[in-house]
Enzyme design. Structure first.
Site, PDB file in Angstrom:
ATOM      1  N   HIS A  66       0.845  -1.195   0.000  1.00 48.32           N
ATOM      2  CA  HIS A  66       0.000   0.000   0.000  1.00 48.32           C
ATOM      3  C   HIS A  66       0.880   1.245   0.000  1.00 48.32           C
ATOM      4  O   HIS A  66       1.843   1.321   0.759  1.00 48.32           O
ATOM      5  CB  HIS A  66      -0.892   0.027   1.242  1.00 48.32           C
ATOM      6  N   TYR A  95      -8.775   5.284   8.258  1.00 51.97           N
ATOM      7  CA  TYR A  95      -8.865   5.643   9.680  1.00 51.97           C
ATOM      8  C   TYR A  95      -9.925   6.741   9.785  1.00 51.97           C
ATOM      9  O   TYR A  95      -9.775   7.792   9.148  1.00 51.97           O
ATOM     10  CB  TYR A  95      -7.535   6.203  10.187  1.00 51.97           C
ATOM     11  N   TYR A 150       4.736   6.690  10.002  1.00 51.54           N
ATOM     12  CA  TYR A 150       3.891   5.525   9.698  1.00 51.54           C
ATOM     13  C   TYR A 150       4.667   4.465   8.915  1.00 51.54           C
ATOM     14  O   TYR A 150       4.608   3.276   9.220  1.00 51.54           O
ATOM     15  CB  TYR A 150       2.640   5.972   8.927  1.00 51.54           C
ATOM     16  N   LYS A 178       2.500   0.027  15.076  1.00 50.53           N
ATOM     17  CA  LYS A 178       3.940  -0.019  15.369  1.00 50.53           C
ATOM     18  C   LYS A 178       4.393  -1.245  16.170  1.00 50.53           C
ATOM     19  O   LYS A 178       5.593  -1.560  16.197  1.00 50.53           O
ATOM     20  CB  LYS A 178       4.355   1.238  16.160  1.00 50.53           C
ATOM     21  N   PRO A 188      -2.550   0.359  19.186  1.00 48.31           N
ATOM     22  CA  PRO A 188      -2.358  -0.095  17.811  1.00 48.31           C
ATOM     23  C   PRO A 188      -2.599   0.952  16.720  1.00 48.31           C
ATOM     24  O   PRO A 188      -2.370   0.672  15.543  1.00 48.31           O
ATOM     25  CB  PRO A 188      -3.381  -1.237  17.681  1.00 48.31           C
TER      26      PRO A 188
HETATM   27  C1  PHB Z   1      -4.576  -4.398  11.294  1.00 39.31           C
HETATM   28  O1  PHB Z   1      -4.749  -4.634  10.101  1.00 39.31           O
HETATM   29  O2  PHB Z   1      -4.726  -5.286  12.166  1.00 39.31           O
HETATM   30  C2  PHB Z   1      -4.211  -3.027  11.723  1.00 39.31           C
HETATM   31  C3  PHB Z   1      -3.931  -2.065  10.772  1.00 39.31           C
HETATM   32  C4  PHB Z   1      -3.587  -0.784  11.165  1.00 39.31           C
HETATM   33  C5  PHB Z   1      -3.523  -0.478  12.500  1.00 39.31           C
HETATM   34  C6  PHB Z   1      -3.784  -1.431  13.466  1.00 39.31           C
HETATM   35  C7  PHB Z   1      -4.128  -2.717  13.064  1.00 39.31           C
HETATM   36  O3  PHB Z   1      -3.202   0.797  12.886  1.00 39.31           O
END
Ligand code: PHB
Ligand code: APR
Length: 392
Positions: free
Chosen positions: A75, A203, A386, A298, A294
């Protein structure tokens, strides 16, 4: 008591312990990996799924990237959605780097297969694991396996046993400084048999709380909803989860694809760091030393970064006798740990509905979100954290 000897005793067969075992094996250093759960259990735990370039590179170097290279999904950006609009953050354009979507569970499976194929010791379902004589030249691990008591004498012990392990608590009181932050919310996560609805992660900040759309493969989506810290999963039948995800991700001209939910769970969110990440000949790595919420994706990447440094330090020590890298291990790791702690805290507080619904907090969040989606400098700051900073 059965007496055994190795160079590095590794407690925990998560990504940290298994990656360290692989690194050491490739350098000709002996290790024994001890895991208290069953192989089946560790291979089916659904965990993280976003890999930084550095993590991908290390798995390639270690020769365990075949499936990841074939099936991992690259991505080049993420979306941030707030105030009814979805904004694209072009991370690759801003930083030259991308992320790879590939489940931690799959990494663990491949590392286990590789270790067993090499005939290297990896014991599952060990009980009563305890670490001793940490300040001596010959630290020991005692444990029971298949009904027998064992004692493993080591040069060094790697505590890779996660946040509820036995290594960190074995360090005498007064040695460690602890830093933590509890968040008054958690994430309800689902794995669903449904194609991802978006080409990149979304997000969202909404008046009802945070949501995240992620994925594991072209046919499996992974999504999260902000809920209370100790939310009762029983209160969330599948229809309620989908209704809430629909509400928090809604956008004109776009639809969220639903499907059967294969797995769901609630995790409370917290930040936690212990310093130093070493006591005598015990070295802590990964979740055993630090936890991040999460939101910044990270946790896994930090765990892998720790063991890369620990592996390099052990290779130097066994190779040249120099303890310089081992002595610098904790300080070097902690620089990146604190960068990721800050980034994860910042993403978390920017995107979640905060307790008390203070209108001042809300205005600050929206201003920050507008800033990172309109200023190239601010967007680059988010993006470089990120995708994973270099030289931290
Ligand atoms: C996930 O795909 O489990 C995932 C992706 C992004 C995040 C946290 C978890 O910030
Ligand atoms: N003895 C042996 N093994 C143990 C013990 C013990 N007493 N206690 C825990 N373990 C095992 C756990 O069962 C687990 O398999 O240690 C392993 C620790 O692995 P993880 O929790 O996955 O931690 P780590 O390898 O540091 O990886 C961090 O995991 O939680 C996610 O988001 C986090 O992605 C990050 C990653």
């Amino acid at each position: 008591m059965n007496r055994l000897r190795t160079q590095v005793g590794i407690v925990g067969a998560g990504p940290a312990g298994l990656t360290l075992g692989r690194l050491l094996h490739r350098a000709g250093i002996e290790a024994v990996v001890l895991e208290n759960r069953s192989r089946d259990y560790v291979e089916h735990r659904i965990r993280a799924g976003v890999l930084e370039q550095g993590t991908v590179d290390l798995l390639r170097e270690l020769g365990v990237s075949k499936r990841m290279d074939r099936e991992g999904i690259v991505h080049d950006g993420i979306y941030l959605q707030f105030a009814g609009k979805r904004h694209h953050l072009p991370m690759r354009e801003l930083t030259g780097r991308s992320i790879t979507i590939w489940g931690q569970t799959e990494i663990v499976k491949d590392l286990i297969v590789a270790r067993l194929a090499d005939g290297e010791p990896l014991l599952f379902e060990v009980d009563e694991v305890a670490v001793h004589d940490l300040e001596s030249e010959r630290p020991r691990i005692t444990f029971r396996h298949e009904g027998e008591a064992h004692e493993l004498a080591c040069d060094v012990i790697a505590g890779c046993d996660g946040s509820h392990g036995v290594c960190r608590p074995a360090i005498p009181a007064g040695v460690l400084s602890e830093y933590s932050r509890e968040y008054p919310f958690g994430w309800l996560g689902i794995l669903a048999e449904a194609p991802p609805s978006s080409d990149e992660l979304v997000y969202t900040h909404t008046p009802d709380g945070f949501a995240l759309l992620s994925l594991r493969s072209p046919s499996l989506s992974r999504s999260y909803l902000q809920v209370d810290h100790d939310e009762d999963l029983g209160a969330w039948p599948d229809e309620r989860i989908w209704a809430e995800l629909q509400r928090r991700t809604a956008l004109e001209g776009w639809t969220l694809v639903e499907g059967p939910i294969l797995e769901k769970g609630v995790t409370g969110m917290r930040s936690h760091v212990v310093e130093p990440m070493r006591h005598g000949n015990l070295f802590l790595a990964g979740d055993a030393a630090h936890i991040v919420p999460p939101t910044g994706a990270k946790g896994l990447n930090l765990a892998i970064h720790d063991v890369r440094l620990l592996g390099e330090a052990l290779v130097e020590w066994y190779g040249s006798g120099s303890r310089a890298l081992l002595d610098a291990y904790s300080e070097t790791c902690l620089r990146r740990v604190w960068r990721c702690e800050h980034f994860s805290w910042w993403m978390t507080t920017m995107l979640h509905r905060l307790p008390g619904d203070d209108p001042f907090d809300l205005k600050l969040q929206l201003s920050q979100l507008r800033h990172v989606t309109t200023s190239e400098a601010a967007a680059t700051m988010l993006a470089e954290n990120y995708v994973g900073l270099e030289n931290v």
